[in-house]
Design a protein around this motif. Structure first.
Motif, PDB file in Angstrom:
ATOM      1  N   TYR A 100       3.138  80.943  41.680  1.00  0.00           N
ATOM      2  CA  TYR A 100       3.604  82.817  41.883  1.00  0.00           C
ATOM      3  C   TYR A 100       2.750  83.131  42.949  1.00  0.00           C
ATOM      4  N   GLU A 101       1.018  82.840  42.718  1.00  0.00           N
ATOM      5  CA  GLU A 101       0.664  83.241  43.802  1.00  0.00           C
ATOM      6  C   GLU A 101      -0.321  82.636  45.057  1.00  0.00           C
ATOM      7  N   ALA A 102       0.808  81.336  45.901  1.00  0.00           N
ATOM      8  CA  ALA A 102       0.154  80.717  47.012  1.00  0.00           C
ATOM      9  C   ALA A 102       0.678  82.015  48.093  1.00  0.00           C
ATOM     10  N   THR A 103       0.030  81.838  48.593  1.00  0.00           N
ATOM     11  CA  THR A 103       0.305  83.039  50.125  1.00  0.00           C
ATOM     12  C   THR A 103       0.666  81.781  50.971  1.00  0.00           C
ATOM     13  N   ILE A 104       1.758  82.481  51.386  1.00  0.00           N
ATOM     14  CA  ILE A 104       2.356  81.858  52.529  1.00  0.00           C
ATOM     15  C   ILE A 104       2.587  82.248  54.154  1.00  0.00           C
ATOM     16  N   LYS A 105       2.761  82.017  54.836  1.00  0.00           N
ATOM     17  CA  LYS A 105       2.880  82.374  56.401  1.00  0.00           C
ATOM     18  C   LYS A 105       3.675  82.085  56.689  1.00  0.00           C
ATOM     19  N   PHE A 106       4.300  83.251  57.022  1.00  0.00           N
ATOM     20  CA  PHE A 106       5.682  82.643  58.127  1.00  0.00           C
ATOM     21  C   PHE A 106       6.064  82.405  59.041  1.00  0.00           C
ATOM     22  N   GLY A 107       7.062  81.249  59.885  1.00  0.00           N
ATOM     23  CA  GLY A 107       7.719  80.508  61.121  1.00  0.00           C
ATOM     24  C   GLY A 107       8.726  81.230  62.229  1.00  0.00           C
ATOM     25  N   THR A 108       8.775  80.576  62.608  1.00  0.00           N
ATOM     26  CA  THR A 108       9.943  81.311  63.699  1.00  0.00           C
ATOM     27  C   THR A 108      11.537  81.038  62.890  1.00  0.00           C
ATOM     28  N   PRO A 109      12.310  82.433  62.400  1.00  0.00           N
ATOM     29  CA  PRO A 109      13.098  82.048  62.047  1.00  0.00           C
ATOM     30  C   PRO A 109      14.449  81.557  63.042  1.00  0.00           C
ATOM     31  N   TYR A 110      15.222  80.822  62.758  1.00  0.00           N
ATOM     32  CA  TYR A 110      16.291  80.746  63.149  1.00  0.00           C
ATOM     33  C   TYR A 110      17.315  80.382  62.114  1.00  0.00           C
TER      34      TYR A 110
END
Length: 144
Positions: free
Chosen positions: A68-78
Motif C-alpha cells: 500500500y505504501e509503495a511510491t509510484i511515478k506516472f508515465g505518459t497516458p495513452y
C-alpha cells in the motif's frame, strides 16, 4: 495507440491511496503489472467486441507494488483499442473454452486502429483530468 499530453506525467504519489481513489472512477490495475511497474486501465467505450481503453502507466520508485505504501511515478497516458472474438471459436481451444479451462479468448488485435482519433484523444484527456481532480482533492500528488 494514441499518446496523451497531460499534467499527470512525471507526478509522484502513494500507490495505495491512488489505487483507492482511482477505483472510484472506474479504473482497474492492469493485468501485466509486476513489482516495479504497472498501469491503471479504464474503459472508455465497449461495443461489438471492440474496447477502447485509457491506460495510465507508472513505475514504482520506492517499495513494491503489492504494498500500500509503495511510491509510484506516472508515465505518459495513452488510448488503445482491443478487438476480441465474438461468438464461439472453431479451433482446438474451443473445447478448453467450453469446459471452462480457458476463461478468456485471446484478442484478435491488441492494438487495433482507432478511428476518429480526436474524439478518443479528447475522451482520454477528460478521463485523466477527472483523475487529476480526484487526486488533487485528496492531496495525493507530488511533482518529481
Amino acid at each position: 495507440m494514441l499518446k496523451l499530453q497531460t499534467e499527470l506525467e512525471e507526478k509522484i504519489a502513494s500507490f495505495g491511496i491512488v489505487n483507492d481513489c482511482i477505483r472510484e472512477l472506474g479504473y482497474q490495475l492492469g493485468g501485466n503489472w509486476d513489482y516495479h511497474k504497472g498501469c491503471f486501465d479504464h474503459i472508455l467505450c465497449n461495443e461489438g467486441g471492440e474496447t477502447i481503453y485509457i491506460r495510465i502507466p507508472f513505475l514504482v520508485m520506492e517499495g513494491e507494488l503489492d504494498h500500500y505504501e509503495a511510491t509510484i511515478k506516472f508515465g505518459t497516458p495513452y488510448v488503445i483499442k482491443h478487438v476480441v472474438h465474438i461468438g464461439l471459436d472453431r479451433d482446438e481451444s474451443s473445447l478448453l473454452d467450453a469446459t471452462g479451462f480457458s476463461q478468456f479468448q485471446k484478442p484478435i488485435d491488441t492494438d487495433g486502429k482507432i478511428i476518429d482519433k480526436s474524439r478518443w484523444i479528447h475522451a482520454g484527456e477528460v478521463a485523466v483530468e477527472n483523475l487529476l481532480k480526484c487526486m488533487h482533492a485528496q492531496n495525493l500528488l507530488q511533482t518529481s
